[in-house]
Design a protein around this motif. Structure first.
Motif, PDB file in Angstrom:
ATOM      1  N   ARG A  31      -1.797  -0.755  10.362  1.00  0.00           N
ATOM      2  CA  ARG A  31      -0.642  -1.406  10.690  1.00  0.00           C
ATOM      3  C   ARG A  31       0.429  -0.585  10.490  1.00  0.00           C
ATOM      4  O   ARG A  31       0.780   0.285   9.312  1.00  0.00           O
ATOM      5  CB  ARG A  31      -0.611  -2.651   9.676  1.00  0.00           C
ATOM      6  CG  ARG A  31      -1.534  -3.708  10.598  1.00  0.00           C
ATOM      7  CD  ARG A  31      -1.547  -5.078   9.608  1.00  0.00           C
ATOM      8  NE  ARG A  31      -2.183  -4.888   8.385  1.00  0.00           N
ATOM      9  CZ  ARG A  31      -1.811  -5.539   7.260  1.00  0.00           C
ATOM     10  NH1 ARG A  31      -1.096  -6.638   7.497  1.00  0.00           N
ATOM     11  NH2 ARG A  31      -2.491  -5.311   6.143  1.00  0.00           N
ATOM     12  N   LEU A  33       4.801  -0.672   9.655  1.00  0.00           N
ATOM     13  CA  LEU A  33       6.021  -1.302   9.303  1.00  0.00           C
ATOM     14  C   LEU A  33       7.142  -0.252   9.685  1.00  0.00           C
ATOM     15  O   LEU A  33       7.092   0.691   9.282  1.00  0.00           O
ATOM     16  CB  LEU A  33       6.090  -2.131   7.882  1.00  0.00           C
ATOM     17  CG  LEU A  33       5.116  -3.115   7.571  1.00  0.00           C
ATOM     18  CD1 LEU A  33       5.117  -3.040   6.080  1.00  0.00           C
ATOM     19  CD2 LEU A  33       5.496  -4.191   8.317  1.00  0.00           C
ATOM     20  N   HIS A  59       6.502   3.158   7.856  1.00  0.00           N
ATOM     21  CA  HIS A  59       5.345   2.832   6.936  1.00  0.00           C
ATOM     22  C   HIS A  59       3.962   2.566   7.536  1.00  0.00           C
ATOM     23  O   HIS A  59       4.147   1.678   8.377  1.00  0.00           O
ATOM     24  CB  HIS A  59       5.794   1.603   6.190  1.00  0.00           C
ATOM     25  CG  HIS A  59       4.976   1.649   4.690  1.00  0.00           C
ATOM     26  ND1 HIS A  59       4.022   0.649   4.724  1.00  0.00           N
ATOM     27  CD2 HIS A  59       4.657   2.156   3.776  1.00  0.00           C
ATOM     28  CE1 HIS A  59       3.148   0.632   3.705  1.00  0.00           C
ATOM     29  NE2 HIS A  59       3.593   1.711   2.909  1.00  0.00           N
ATOM     30  N   ALA A  61       0.152   1.590   6.747  1.00  0.00           N
ATOM     31  CA  ALA A  61      -1.059   1.249   5.992  1.00  0.00           C
ATOM     32  C   ALA A  61      -2.521   1.189   6.608  1.00  0.00           C
ATOM     33  O   ALA A  61      -2.312   0.450   7.631  1.00  0.00           O
ATOM     34  CB  ALA A  61      -0.743  -0.048   4.976  1.00  0.00           C
ATOM     35  N   SER A  62      -3.167   1.801   6.259  1.00  0.00           N
ATOM     36  CA  SER A  62      -4.569   1.949   7.130  1.00  0.00           C
ATOM     37  C   SER A  62      -5.882   1.688   6.089  1.00  0.00           C
ATOM     38  O   SER A  62      -5.881   2.635   5.257  1.00  0.00           O
ATOM     39  CB  SER A  62      -4.664   3.435   7.816  1.00  0.00           C
ATOM     40  OG  SER A  62      -5.892   3.313   8.680  1.00  0.00           O
ATOM     41  N   GLU A  63      -6.831   0.895   6.613  1.00  0.00           N
ATOM     42  CA  GLU A  63      -8.072   0.788   5.768  1.00  0.00           C
ATOM     43  C   GLU A  63      -8.632   1.789   6.769  1.00  0.00           C
ATOM     44  O   GLU A  63      -9.331   1.581   7.792  1.00  0.00           O
ATOM     45  CB  GLU A  63      -8.632  -0.546   6.150  1.00  0.00           C
ATOM     46  CG  GLU A  63      -7.882  -1.668   5.292  1.00  0.00           C
ATOM     47  CD  GLU A  63      -8.446  -3.099   5.340  1.00  0.00           C
ATOM     48  OE1 GLU A  63      -8.612  -3.418   6.579  1.00  0.00           O
ATOM     49  OE2 GLU A  63      -8.732  -3.581   4.256  1.00  0.00           O
ATOM     50  N   GLY A  69      -8.254   3.621   1.510  1.00  0.00           N
ATOM     51  CA  GLY A  69      -7.040   3.254   2.136  1.00  0.00           C
ATOM     52  C   GLY A  69      -6.037   4.360   2.169  1.00  0.00           C
ATOM     53  O   GLY A  69      -6.156   5.240   1.379  1.00  0.00           O
ATOM     54  N   LEU A  70      -5.207   4.281   3.004  1.00  0.00           N
ATOM     55  CA  LEU A  70      -4.013   5.385   3.230  1.00  0.00           C
ATOM     56  C   LEU A  70      -2.912   4.672   3.280  1.00  0.00           C
ATOM     57  O   LEU A  70      -2.583   3.660   4.006  1.00  0.00           O
ATOM     58  CB  LEU A  70      -4.552   6.171   4.510  1.00  0.00           C
ATOM     59  CG  LEU A  70      -3.375   7.221   4.947  1.00  0.00           C
ATOM     60  CD1 LEU A  70      -3.421   8.238   3.950  1.00  0.00           C
ATOM     61  CD2 LEU A  70      -3.331   7.527   6.605  1.00  0.00           C
ATOM     62  N   PHE A  71      -1.942   5.137   2.810  1.00  0.00           N
ATOM     63  CA  PHE A  71      -0.423   4.658   2.818  1.00  0.00           C
ATOM     64  C   PHE A  71       0.476   5.947   2.949  1.00  0.00           C
ATOM     65  O   PHE A  71       0.274   6.957   2.575  1.00  0.00           O
ATOM     66  CB  PHE A  71       0.033   4.384   1.448  1.00  0.00           C
ATOM     67  CG  PHE A  71      -0.707   3.157   0.834  1.00  0.00           C
ATOM     68  CD1 PHE A  71      -1.763   3.364   0.322  1.00  0.00           C
ATOM     69  CD2 PHE A  71      -0.581   1.825   1.226  1.00  0.00           C
ATOM     70  CE1 PHE A  71      -2.658   2.105  -0.315  1.00  0.00           C
ATOM     71  CE2 PHE A  71      -1.101   0.684   0.801  1.00  0.00           C
ATOM     72  CZ  PHE A  71      -2.101   0.858  -0.115  1.00  0.00           C
ATOM     73  N   GLU A  73       4.350   7.267   4.274  1.00  0.00           N
ATOM     74  CA  GLU A  73       5.831   6.549   4.692  1.00  0.00           C
ATOM     75  C   GLU A  73       6.604   8.017   4.866  1.00  0.00           C
ATOM     76  O   GLU A  73       6.595   8.753   4.020  1.00  0.00           O
ATOM     77  CB  GLU A  73       6.526   5.960   3.306  1.00  0.00           C
ATOM     78  CG  GLU A  73       7.716   5.367   3.308  1.00  0.00           C
ATOM     79  CD  GLU A  73       8.080   4.404   2.184  1.00  0.00           C
ATOM     80  OE1 GLU A  73       8.131   3.172   1.832  1.00  0.00           O
ATOM     81  OE2 GLU A  73       8.208   5.343   1.047  1.00  0.00           O
ATOM     82  N   ARG A  89       6.051   9.027   0.881  1.00  0.00           N
ATOM     83  CA  ARG A  89       4.680   8.711   0.337  1.00  0.00           C
ATOM     84  C   ARG A  89       3.653   9.108   1.268  1.00  0.00           C
ATOM     85  O   ARG A  89       3.832   9.049   2.512  1.00  0.00           O
ATOM     86  CB  ARG A  89       4.654   7.347   0.066  1.00  0.00           C
ATOM     87  CG  ARG A  89       5.551   6.983  -1.217  1.00  0.00           C
ATOM     88  CD  ARG A  89       5.194   5.522  -1.534  1.00  0.00           C
ATOM     89  NE  ARG A  89       5.616   4.596  -0.670  1.00  0.00           N
ATOM     90  CZ  ARG A  89       5.267   3.260  -0.546  1.00  0.00           C
ATOM     91  NH1 ARG A  89       4.394   2.639  -1.511  1.00  0.00           N
ATOM     92  NH2 ARG A  89       5.923   2.274   0.164  1.00  0.00           N
ATOM     93  N   ARG A  93      -6.524   6.529  -1.251  1.00  0.00           N
ATOM     94  CA  ARG A  93      -6.684   5.854  -2.361  1.00  0.00           C
ATOM     95  C   ARG A  93      -8.189   5.340  -2.422  1.00  0.00           C
ATOM     96  O   ARG A  93      -8.554   4.642  -1.216  1.00  0.00           O
ATOM     97  CB  ARG A  93      -5.783   4.429  -2.622  1.00  0.00           C
ATOM     98  CG  ARG A  93      -6.147   3.971  -3.785  1.00  0.00           C
ATOM     99  CD  ARG A  93      -5.087   2.741  -4.113  1.00  0.00           C
ATOM    100  NE  ARG A  93      -5.628   1.513  -3.695  1.00  0.00           N
ATOM    101  CZ  ARG A  93      -4.730   0.196  -3.377  1.00  0.00           C
ATOM    102  NH1 ARG A  93      -3.715   0.341  -4.011  1.00  0.00           N
ATOM    103  NH2 ARG A  93      -5.461  -0.752  -3.051  1.00  0.00           N
TER     104      ARG A  93
END
Lengths: 362, 159
Positions: A31, A33, A59, A61-63, A69-71, A73, A89, A93
């Motif tokens: 997703r 943002l 931004h 955010a990916s599962e 998970g990945l963030f 930014e 960022r 994780r």
């Protein structure tokens, strides 16, 4: 630079759904943002007044799996020389349990409540401006770091959470993280605790510590110890955030620590229905660092008071009017902001669950 | 034992459904989970934590997958007013902020078609959803909340 900016705009230009949710196609999903802000500034500070296109922030955010998970930014900030694109960022994780999650990458340093809750994305914060102690480009607190982070939550009734990080300390430019490696092979260490009691919805109380041995801009080495504490009440009708930071520096060879302090208290109260889209707010704050401190050779002495109104005229956009009275050393300045902040796309908050059997995807 | 319990719940739901809506609508919702979820009862506060992303894994380490209905549905309205204590706008802002802060990569999954819910609950491990009692089917695993059965007063807290 232009290609990077175009790529950034394409990335934030719409919602991405990489696959629906069903028994065999739960992952990956992603997703996007986006955040942006725009304001008009009038000030008697020695800077230009006028329209300001704030940061454009994308931004992701990916599962990547059940526990991975990945963030990411990325920001684009207007400067007199054009837009500066930054990776703010980038975090991978792995979640072992709620009580233990391991991350690697570039983070918002978990040393300040505001730094992790509102770092980018003006729409998320009530005010136009940030507290003095956590100003972008400032040196008082290290706001990014590159390294590893352990975090987790436990004791559900207390909502107890912790973070523990190790990473590159401040870069030679003390306002930046050590993106290209640790300057002097002395890593920084950071720990923090917070509580979000179940009996007090919207309340968080916490604190953090950070130890580092950075290299100052004159190539001298110094020791740094930072301690912070915060209490935050964030509910729809009322917001009260208070934070205090103690920053101690000591140059190699010196016997005395240079002690600095920063603090702020912000209060916002939403008007009752039917005017509940309007939230007046105010904030007082200050940051002080003595002259000859390694992080501020000329010292830091800033105090400010702001008063403003936020009007959420749409679900994902807000208009803000803010007056700021600042004292910078012996000088006093007034500023007035009229700002617009927003987030996009509209449906970014919820991925879609789809009962389509896996075979229908081939 | 659970099959007998869910069968009784389904029978009660059918009777209630045939008799028409009666009593507090809130008490006609049930928390349903995938059959492998290793719990039979949830404290209400723990349920809130699950739905708000404060707890993301079940006790056995499997991932919690929260399924939520589309805006405007009875189930979603009840979840907003009692479990979340938020309006629709506040709920969306909450999840935008939570994901932005890196506290989770994903919030609850939106179920567009209520008819798809039984398939998802049966096939996707770790799922949890609010289901109207009259839609509970035999074989579904229904949780008690603070020891209360679905349909009992206070099952999902005060309205």
């Amino acid at each position: 630079m232009r290609a990077t900016l175009v790529g950034c705009c394409v990335m934030v230009g719409g919602l991405v759904q990489a696959g629906g949710l069903n028994a065999q196609h739960l992952h990956p999903s992603a997703r996007l943002l986006g955040f942006a802000d725009f304001s008009y500034l009038v000030t008697d500070q020695p800077r230009t007044s006028g329209f300001v296109q704030g940061q454009l922030v994308g931004h992701l955010a990916s599962e990547l799996g059940d526990r991975l998970g990945l963030f990411a930014e990325v920001s684009a900030t207007g400067t007199s020389a054009g837009y500066r694109v930054e990776v703010e960022r980038l975090i991978l994780r792995y979640d072992y349990r709620d009580a233990l999650k391991v991350s690697a990458g570039r983070f918002h340093t978990p040393i300040s409540y505001w730094n992790t809750a509102y770092h980018h994305g003006n729409w998320l914060q009530t005010s136009v401006s940030r507290p003095e102690m956590i100003q972008g480009g400032g040196t008082f607190l290290p706001i990014h770091y590159v390294g590893l982070l352990l975090e987790g939550t436990t004791l559900p009734s207390a909502g107890l959470g912790y973070v523990a990080g190790i990473g590159n300390g401040r870069a030679a430019n003390l306002a930046r993280a050590g993106d290209a490696g640790e300057e002097n092979n002395k890593l920084a260490y950071n720990v923090g605790l917070h509580a979000r009691p179940a009996a007090l919805p919207g309340v968080q109380i916490g604190g953090a510590l950070l130890i580092d041995r950075p290299v100052a801009e004159d190539a001298s080495h110094f020791a740094e110890r930072i301690a912070t504490g915060h209490i935050a009440l964030e509910r729809h009708a009322v917001e009260l955030i208070a934070e205090h930071a103690w920053v101690h520096n000591r140059s190699d060879g010196a016997t005395e620590w240079q002690q600095g302090r920063g603090w702020y208290v912000q209060l916002g109260v939403r008007l009752p229905d039917p005017a509940d889209r309007v939230k007046p707010y105010t904030r007082v704050g200050a940051v002080h660092m003595p002259a000859e401190s390694p992080i501020a050779p000329d010292g830091i002495d800033r105090r400010s008071w702001i008063g403003g109104i936020r009007y959420d005229f749409a679900e994902q956009a807000a208009l803000k009017l803010e007056y700021q009275r600042e004292r910078l050393g012996a000088n006093r300045f007034n500023s007035l902001f009229v700002g617009l902040s927003y987030t996009f796309p509209r449906t970014a908050s919820e991925p879609i669950a789809d009962a389509t059997p896996a075979s229908d995807h081939h | 034992m659970m099959n007998r319990f869910t069968g009784i719940v389904a029978l009660c739901a059918a009777v209630l459904g045939a008799a028409g809506p009666a009593g507090d609508q809130l008490d006609q919702l049930a928390i349903v989970v995938h059959a492998d979820v290793p719990i039979d009862d949830l404290p209400l506060e723990r349920l809130r934590r699950l739905y708000l992303g404060d707890q993301q894994y079940w006790p056995d380490g499997s991932r919690v997958i929260v399924l939520i209905h589309a805006p405007g549905t009875v189930e979603r309205q009840r979840a907003l007013s009692t479990l979340f204590r938020m309006t629709e706008s506040q709920y969306k802002q909450f999840w935008v902020a939570r994901i932005f802060r890196g506290e989770t990569t994903s919030g609850p999954r939106l179920v567009r078609d209520r008819a798809a819910l039984p398939v998802l609950l049966a096939s996707v491990p770790g799922t949890i959803a609010l289901v109207q009692l009259r839609h509970v089917q035999p074989g579904m695993k229904v949780l008690t909340v603070d020891g209360r059965q679905p349909g009992a007063p206070g099952y999902l807290g005060k309205q």
